[in-house]
Each structure stands twice: as C-alpha cells, then as structure tokens.
Design a protein around this motif. Structure first.
Motif, PDB file in Angstrom:
ATOM      1  N   UNK A 247     -67.348  52.292  34.807  1.00 52.14           N
ATOM      2  CA  UNK A 247     -66.739  53.253  33.892  1.00 52.14           C
ATOM      3  C   UNK A 247     -65.398  53.698  34.470  1.00 52.14           C
ATOM      4  N   UNK A 248     -64.359  53.617  33.653  1.00 54.57           N
ATOM      5  CA  UNK A 248     -63.027  54.048  34.073  1.00 54.57           C
ATOM      6  C   UNK A 248     -62.696  55.372  33.408  1.00 54.57           C
ATOM      7  N   UNK A 249     -62.273  56.326  34.235  1.00 54.11           N
ATOM      8  CA  UNK A 249     -61.858  57.640  33.748  1.00 54.11           C
ATOM      9  C   UNK A 249     -60.369  57.780  34.056  1.00 54.11           C
ATOM     10  N   UNK A 250     -59.599  58.127  33.031  1.00 54.74           N
ATOM     11  CA  UNK A 250     -58.163  58.327  33.190  1.00 54.74           C
ATOM     12  C   UNK A 250     -57.763  59.561  32.389  1.00 54.74           C
ATOM     13  N   UNK A 251     -56.965  60.425  32.993  1.00 58.66           N
ATOM     14  CA  UNK A 251     -56.566  61.694  32.358  1.00 58.66           C
ATOM     15  C   UNK A 251     -57.803  62.484  31.939  1.00 58.66           C
ATOM     16  N   UNK A 252     -58.824  62.449  32.782  1.00 64.14           N
ATOM     17  CA  UNK A 252     -60.093  63.155  32.569  1.00 64.14           C
ATOM     18  C   UNK A 252     -60.840  62.709  31.319  1.00 64.14           C
ATOM     19  N   UNK A 253     -60.605  61.474  30.882  1.00 67.60           N
ATOM     20  CA  UNK A 253     -61.329  60.917  29.724  1.00 67.60           C
ATOM     21  C   UNK A 253     -61.857  59.535  30.076  1.00 67.60           C
ATOM     22  N   UNK A 254     -63.007  59.206  29.524  1.00 69.76           N
ATOM     23  CA  UNK A 254     -63.537  57.855  29.688  1.00 69.76           C
ATOM     24  C   UNK A 254     -62.665  56.942  28.838  1.00 69.76           C
ATOM     25  N   UNK A 255     -62.051  55.953  29.482  1.00 66.42           N
ATOM     26  CA  UNK A 255     -61.143  55.058  28.761  1.00 66.42           C
ATOM     27  C   UNK A 255     -61.666  53.635  28.666  1.00 66.42           C
ATOM     28  N   UNK A 256     -62.639  53.275  29.520  1.00 68.11           N
ATOM     29  CA  UNK A 256     -63.158  51.912  29.480  1.00 68.11           C
ATOM     30  C   UNK A 256     -64.549  51.880  30.095  1.00 68.11           C
ATOM     31  N   UNK A 257     -65.401  51.052  29.533  1.00 64.72           N
ATOM     32  CA  UNK A 257     -66.745  50.830  30.079  1.00 64.72           C
ATOM     33  C   UNK A 257     -66.989  49.327  30.041  1.00 64.72           C
ATOM     34  N   UNK A 258     -67.396  48.782  31.172  1.00 64.13           N
ATOM     35  CA  UNK A 258     -67.695  47.352  31.250  1.00 64.13           C
ATOM     36  C   UNK A 258     -69.124  47.162  31.730  1.00 64.13           C
ATOM     37  N   UNK A 259     -69.806  46.220  31.131  1.00 65.57           N
ATOM     38  CA  UNK A 259     -71.146  45.839  31.570  1.00 65.57           C
ATOM     39  C   UNK A 259     -70.972  44.796  32.667  1.00 65.57           C
ATOM     40  N   UNK A 260     -71.381  45.146  33.890  1.00 70.94           N
ATOM     41  CA  UNK A 260     -71.185  44.275  35.051  1.00 70.94           C
ATOM     42  C   UNK A 260     -72.379  43.339  35.245  1.00 70.94           C
ATOM     43  N   UNK A 261     -73.582  43.889  35.163  1.00 71.72           N
ATOM     44  CA  UNK A 261     -74.814  43.103  35.323  1.00 71.72           C
ATOM     45  C   UNK A 261     -75.835  43.594  34.301  1.00 71.72           C
ATOM     46  N   UNK A 262     -76.674  42.667  33.839  1.00 66.36           N
ATOM     47  CA  UNK A 262     -77.740  43.060  32.917  1.00 66.36           C
ATOM     48  C   UNK A 262     -78.804  41.980  32.866  1.00 66.36           C
ATOM     49  N   UNK A 263     -80.002  42.385  32.500  1.00 70.06           N
ATOM     50  CA  UNK A 263     -81.101  41.430  32.369  1.00 70.06           C
ATOM     51  C   UNK A 263     -81.400  41.120  30.908  1.00 70.06           C
ATOM     52  N   UNK A 264     -80.956  41.978  30.003  1.00 69.71           N
ATOM     53  CA  UNK A 264     -81.168  41.754  28.576  1.00 69.71           C
ATOM     54  C   UNK A 264     -80.230  40.667  28.077  1.00 69.71           C
ATOM     55  N   UNK A 265     -80.663  39.944  27.081  1.00 71.50           N
ATOM     56  CA  UNK A 265     -79.817  38.919  26.478  1.00 71.50           C
ATOM     57  C   UNK A 265     -79.338  39.395  25.109  1.00 71.50           C
ATOM     58  N   UNK A 266     -78.618  40.508  25.108  1.00 68.40           N
ATOM     59  CA  UNK A 266     -78.093  41.083  23.872  1.00 68.40           C
ATOM     60  C   UNK A 266     -76.703  40.517  23.601  1.00 68.40           C
ATOM     61  N   UNK A 267     -76.361  40.327  22.333  1.00 64.97           N
ATOM     62  CA  UNK A 267     -74.994  39.903  22.018  1.00 64.97           C
ATOM     63  C   UNK A 267     -73.989  40.961  22.477  1.00 64.97           C
ATOM     64  N   UNK A 268     -72.788  40.523  22.880  1.00 65.03           N
ATOM     65  CA  UNK A 268     -71.792  41.464  23.392  1.00 65.03           C
ATOM     66  C   UNK A 268     -71.368  42.474  22.344  1.00 65.03           C
ATOM     67  N   UNK A 269     -71.496  42.169  21.072  1.00 66.32           N
ATOM     68  CA  UNK A 269     -71.134  43.120  20.026  1.00 66.32           C
ATOM     69  C   UNK A 269     -71.935  44.407  20.119  1.00 66.32           C
ATOM     70  N   UNK A 270     -73.151  44.306  20.582  1.00 71.24           N
ATOM     71  CA  UNK A 270     -74.009  45.490  20.724  1.00 71.24           C
ATOM     72  C   UNK A 270     -73.440  46.409  21.805  1.00 71.24           C
TER      73      UNK A 270
END
Length: 139
Positions: free
Chosen positions: A74-97
């Motif tokens: 999670x990236x916080x800039x100017x005290x706001x969440x600006x980006x979230x990236x999924x680094x690792x996961x076990x679920x096989x969900x489509x990236x759109x979710x």
C-alpha cells in the motif's frame, strides 16, 4: 434381457448420484469452518487522516486452511492511499476483482467498502491485509 440391462444401468446411475451427493455434502461440511471464519472476519476502522507517507506491506495469513493468504503493498502519499498492489496470493481470482476492490478503497479512503459480489470472502481477506499495512502507516 433388455429389461435386466436397463435395471443394472438404473442402479449404476443411482449409485453414482448418491456418491456425488455424499461427496458434495462432505466437501461443504469440510469447508464450512473456513467459510464461516472468512465471513465473520472483522475489518477495523483505520483513521485514513492519520496515515504517514510511505510504502507499507500488509498480509493476511488466510484463515484456518490458508486458502485466502495474501500480501499487499500500500502506497500512501500526501496522507492518502494512492496505490494498492497485490504482491502474493493463493486465490485464483481474476485481476478485475482486486482492481475493483482496491479502487473502492482508494476512492473512499476507507476499508468500509462493499465487497466484490461473488468474491466476498476473498475481498475480506484482501481488506484485512490492507488494514494491517495501514495500521503500520498510522504509527
């Protein structure tokens, strides 16, 4: 002779159906605890106004069977969440979710967002990992 063959076929079909129904029932019973745990997973109220700028990692261990284990950045800039990236996961969900869920968090600057329909339990697991990252961002 034809009647005897039809009867054997009918018995075989009935046995097959019973095996399938018992198997499905067993699977539902076996996974009930994991689904209940994920459904009742509490998502805390993080104060988004007290976030410090930076990049933070958060993880969720995935519940009793580790099926929904994940790690986010999670990236916080100017005290706001600006980006979230999924680094690792076990679920096989489509990236759109994940894209949709993460977009909801960024837009609302809150973890109290609607989960993704059809992926409710996985959504809650991802939100839990984001919560862990943001708890560090508040310190």
């Amino acid at each position: 002779m034809k009647r005897k063959g039809k009867r054997k076929m009918l018995i075989a079909i009935i046995i097959l159906l019973v095996v399938v129904v018992v198997g499905l029932g067993g699977a539902l019973f076996f996974t009930a605890g994991e689904r209940r745990e994920a459904r009742n997973l509490p998502i805390g109220h993080v104060n988004f106004k007290q976030l410090h700028d930076g990049t933070y990692l958060g993880k969720y261990e995935g519940g009793m069977y580790k099926w929904r284990a994940n790690k986010v950045q999670v990236t916080v800039s100017s005290s706001k969440v600006t980006d979230i990236k999924l680094i690792e996961h076990t679920e096989k969900q489509p990236t759109g979710i994940t894209d949709e869920l993460f977009s909801r968090v960024i837009q609302s600057q809150s973890l109290q967002v609607d989960t993704i329909s059809g992926a409710t339990l996985t959504s809650k697991a991802y939100l839990k990992a984001i919560e862990e990252a943001l708890e560090v961002a508040q310190e």
